[in-house]
Enzyme design. Structure first.
Site, PDB file in Angstrom:
ATOM      1  N   SER A 233       0.829  -1.197   0.000  1.00  0.00           N
ATOM      2  CA  SER A 233       0.000   0.000   0.000  1.00  0.00           C
ATOM      3  C   SER A 233       0.873   1.260   0.000  1.00  0.00           C
ATOM      4  O   SER A 233       1.737   1.411  -0.869  1.00  0.00           O
ATOM      5  CB  SER A 233      -0.937  -0.070   1.211  1.00  0.00           C
ATOM      6  OG  SER A 233      -2.057   0.743   1.036  1.00  0.00           O
ATOM      7  N   ASP A 460      -8.763  -3.628  -6.428  1.00  0.00           N
ATOM      8  CA  ASP A 460      -8.256  -3.069  -5.175  1.00  0.00           C
ATOM      9  C   ASP A 460      -8.956  -1.733  -4.903  1.00  0.00           C
ATOM     10  O   ASP A 460      -8.976  -0.852  -5.762  1.00  0.00           O
ATOM     11  CB  ASP A 460      -6.746  -2.845  -5.302  1.00  0.00           C
ATOM     12  CG  ASP A 460      -6.073  -2.522  -3.979  1.00  0.00           C
ATOM     13  OD1 ASP A 460      -6.594  -1.653  -3.253  1.00  0.00           O
ATOM     14  OD2 ASP A 460      -5.022  -3.106  -3.686  1.00  0.00           O
ATOM     15  N   HIS A 488      -7.499  -5.532  -0.937  1.00  0.00           N
ATOM     16  CA  HIS A 488      -6.355  -4.619  -0.980  1.00  0.00           C
ATOM     17  C   HIS A 488      -5.053  -5.392  -0.795  1.00  0.00           C
ATOM     18  O   HIS A 488      -4.872  -6.071   0.218  1.00  0.00           O
ATOM     19  CB  HIS A 488      -6.525  -3.569   0.119  1.00  0.00           C
ATOM     20  CG  HIS A 488      -5.465  -2.528   0.143  1.00  0.00           C
ATOM     21  ND1 HIS A 488      -4.918  -1.987  -0.996  1.00  0.00           N
ATOM     22  CD2 HIS A 488      -4.852  -1.905   1.184  1.00  0.00           C
ATOM     23  CE1 HIS A 488      -4.022  -1.078  -0.662  1.00  0.00           C
ATOM     24  NE2 HIS A 488      -3.955  -1.022   0.653  1.00  0.00           N
TER      25      HIS A 488
END
Length: 518
Positions: A233, A460, A488
């Protein structure tokens, strides 16, 4: 609801992690001997002279001691508070490791970061990476994490009391009139003022560039010639920034759930809005096929309409939760957003929505609290404070004032009919930040770096797939690995295809073929 670029791996998004590293303090016990760096490392990189004034940081010895969980060691590492004036003060950063378990030749250290910005890398290591990463990887690498400056155990940014944060999370973020707009603007101003009051000294020094430079100090202190790293991320931006600063020191980098550094704050927020819409449509399409779906059993479009109607209903008439906080639109939206990070949370979301529609908002409140990392005693982790502090320093604000948000509402609502309005107003939070941004959107090419694996998930929510495509194309040595799925990030989330490709790269140095899909 404050969803502005909260980018963290799904392993953290729905769990309230306890502080496992309370014993992570310095001591007088002797330092562990530094093991030999990986055979593939470049000795010249490890021994390259640091910039003037940084020598003492690059040559420091860490004092390791057990902390929190058996098998994990912790230490404190010093870095300059201001890299432009390294002799004028330092910051203390918390580091943790789990040594390689064997068998097989040790490959060095593998640094990990779960994203955020603001997610605790130490807690991620102890709760997941150090025990959940594939066994062959843990056998060959010392698993290492450092909480970035301003985060969790590394001189954390503080902004509000628990009661103040409770009030902040309940402010209406879809203002309908002048009074509600003024209230939201005032909440953002008060939040920023609280950060300046409680953490003014550190606020100018929590940028991603500084955190990446800290990672290089840790690399050297650990004895690694090159950096091996898995960033999820926001951690992909941290890793890409490292590659830009130190391309010759890049070893094996995995950037999972990638950000696009070339985008402005407004573009990032708009794209993320569309990402959550994509994820919600996947949830809705699944929900209407389930007998317990509270959004009907007809179509995803009908489910979206019912979701919007529910948000409007709790905006006008909040739902009881069994405690002093009622479930208004902001907390309800945050609860739904939290469940978009991992498709495994969809059954929980269906149940929470059904209860809320029946007059009990406790389930959605629980999801919202997990997102904000609020404990049952009413205290909050510093996730949201560090998140704003880093984001607002890395990029100029998305909007200059409330009128600019109103002008942008059509494009945000086009990106997401369900979340667009709230996400647009959430992007106003950096407008009132007390410290001017030091970064700017730009392409990251990292020319000369070893192959870097960029991973993207097609649906995502937080890091849209096109960001991974863009970053892989920008990086001079980028190779794109695609997971066709929900949720995610991709590594360690159940895809043998993804895990095998990444494990092979980490263990053997062979990246997957560019464009490989799983």
């Amino acid at each position: 609801m404050d969803t502005r670029r909260l980018l963290r791996t799904s392993a953290l998004a729905l769990s309230s992690l306890s502080v496992l590293v309370s014993g992570c303090t310095g001591g007088s016990s002797p330092s562990d001997a530094v093991e030999s760096p990986a055979a593939a490392s470049s000795p010249s990189s490890a021994s390259a002279a640091p910039s003037a004034g940084l020598e003492r940081y690059y040559t420091q010895k860490l004092t390791w001691r057990e902390c929190g969980v058996p098998g994990f060691d912790c230490a404190k590492m010093e870095a300059p508070l201001d890299y432009d004036a390294p002799g004028e003060g330092s910051i203390e950063l918390a580091v943790a490791r789990k040594k390689a378990t064997g068998p097989g030749k040790r490959l060095g250290s593998l640094q990990v970061n779960p994203g955020g910005p603001g997610g605790s890398a130490l807690e991620y290591l102890q709760a997941y990476a150090g025990i959940g990463y594939p066994a062959p990887v843990r056998a060959r690498y010392d698993m290492v994490a450092v909480d970035p400056r301003g985060v969790a155990h590394s001189e954390p940014v503080e902004c509000l009391t628990g009661a103040e944060m409770d009030a902040y999370t309940q402010v209406d973020q879809t203002p309908d009139d002048t009074a509600e707009t003024a209230a939201l603007t005032r909440a953002y101003r008060d939040f920023a003022a609280g950060c300046e009051k409680r953490s003014g000294e550190v606020l100018p020094h929590v940028s991603t560039v500084e955190a990446a430079r800290d990672m290089d100090i840790l690399r050297a202190v650990l004895g690694d010639g090159k950096l091996t790293y898995v960033g999820a991320s926001y951690g992909t931006f941290l890793g890409a920034t490292y590659a830009e600063l130190f391309p010759e020191r890049v070893g094996r980098l995995v950037l999972d759930g990638a950000m696009d550094p070339s985008l402005s704050a407004r573009e990032l927020n708009r794209d993320q809005t569309a990402g959550f819409e994509t994820a919600f449509q996947a949830f809705a399409a699944d929900c209407v096929q389930q007998p317990d779906c509270p959004l009907g059993q007809t179509s995803a479009a009908d489910a979206s309409a019912r979701m919007k109607a529910f948000f409007a209903q709790v905006d006008a008439d909040p739902v009881p939760t069994g405690e002093s906080r009622e479930l208004g639109e902001s907390l309800a939206t945050t609860g739904v957003v939290a469940a978009m990070y991992d498709e495994g949370a969809w059954p929980q979301l269906r149940e929470a929505l059904a209860s809320a529609m029946d007059g009990d908002g406790s389930g959605l409140l629980l999801l919202a609290d997990s997102y904000y990392e609020r404990s049952a005693d009413g205290s909050y982790a510093n996730l949201m404070y560090a998140n704003a502090a880093v984001n607002c320093l890395d990029l100029p604000p998305a909007f200059k004032d409330a009128s600019a948000v109103r002008s942008a509402l059509p494009e945000f609502e086009k990106a997401s009919p369900v979340f667009g309005k709230g996400f647009a107003w959430a992007a106003l939070n950096c407008t009132f930040w007390p410290t001017s941004a030091t970064g700017a959107p730009h392409r990251i090419e990292a020319e000369g770096a070893a192959p870097i694996v960029v991973v993207g998930t097609t649906r995502d929510p937080a890091t849209p797939y096109k960001w991974a495509e863009s970053l892989a194309a920008q990086l001079d040595s980028g190779t794109l690995l695609t997971y066709d799925g929900d949720g995610h990030t991709a590594y360690g989330r159940g895809s043998d295809c993804i895990d095998t490709a990444i494990n092979t790269y980490l263990l053997e140095g062979t990246p997957p073929k560019d464009g490989k899909r799983c």
